[in-house]
Motif scaffolding. Structure first.
Motif: not given
Length: 125
Positions: A83-87, A99-101, A112-113
C-alpha cells in the motif's frame, strides 16, 4: 506394452500432483493491501487487510499453505506492505505495546511482534 502404459500413467499422475503444489511464498500481497504471513520471509499462509484492526482475535490465515486456518493473532512472523501507507503491527490489542513499522511498498520479518501480534493500524508515512 502394459508396463509402458502403467509407467506413462504414473508419470502423468506425478506431473499433476507436482503441478498442483503451491510454493510456500507464492502468495504475494495484493496491490493496495497490507499482509501478514505465518512464516518468516513472506512465506506460509497469508492474511491481508486495507484497514485498521484493533484486535486480530477471530482472524485466520486463509491461503493454502503452512499455517492455513491458524489464528493471525500471535502467529504472524513476517509482513509485506503493498500500500501507499505505513502499517504498524502492535504487540497488544488496541494499538498498545511494542510495535513494528512496515514502510509502504516494503517487506520485512517482524522483530518486536514476531509471533506476538494483536493489532494492526495504518498511518501516513
Amino acid at each position: 506394452m502394459r508396463m509402458k502404459r502403467t509407467l506413462t500413467l504414473l508419470l502423468a499422475a506425478a506431473g499433476v500432483t507436482l503441478g498442483m503444489a503451491t510454493p510456500a511464498n507464492a502468495y504475494e500481497c495484493p496491490t493496495g493491501f497490507f499482509c501478514l504471513y505465518y512464516n518468516s520471509n513472506q512465506a506460509g499462509a497469508r492474511w491481508f487487510t486495507d484497514t485498521d484492526y484493533p484486535n486480530l482475535a477471530g482472524e485466520v490465515f486463509t491461503t493454502w499453505a503452512n499455517g492455513e486456518g491458524e489464528p493471525v493473532k500471535n502467529n504472524a512472523a513476517s509482513s509485506q506492505n503493498a500500500s501507499n501507507y505505513c502499517y504498524r503491527v502492535y504487540y497488544n490489542s488496541y494499538y498498545a505495546g511494542p510495535y513494528d513499522t512496515v514502510q509502504a511498498h516494503t517487506s520485512r520479518n517482524l522483530a518486536n511482534t514476531y509471533n506476538n501480534n494483536a493489532s494492526v493500524r495504518d498511518l501516513i508515512c
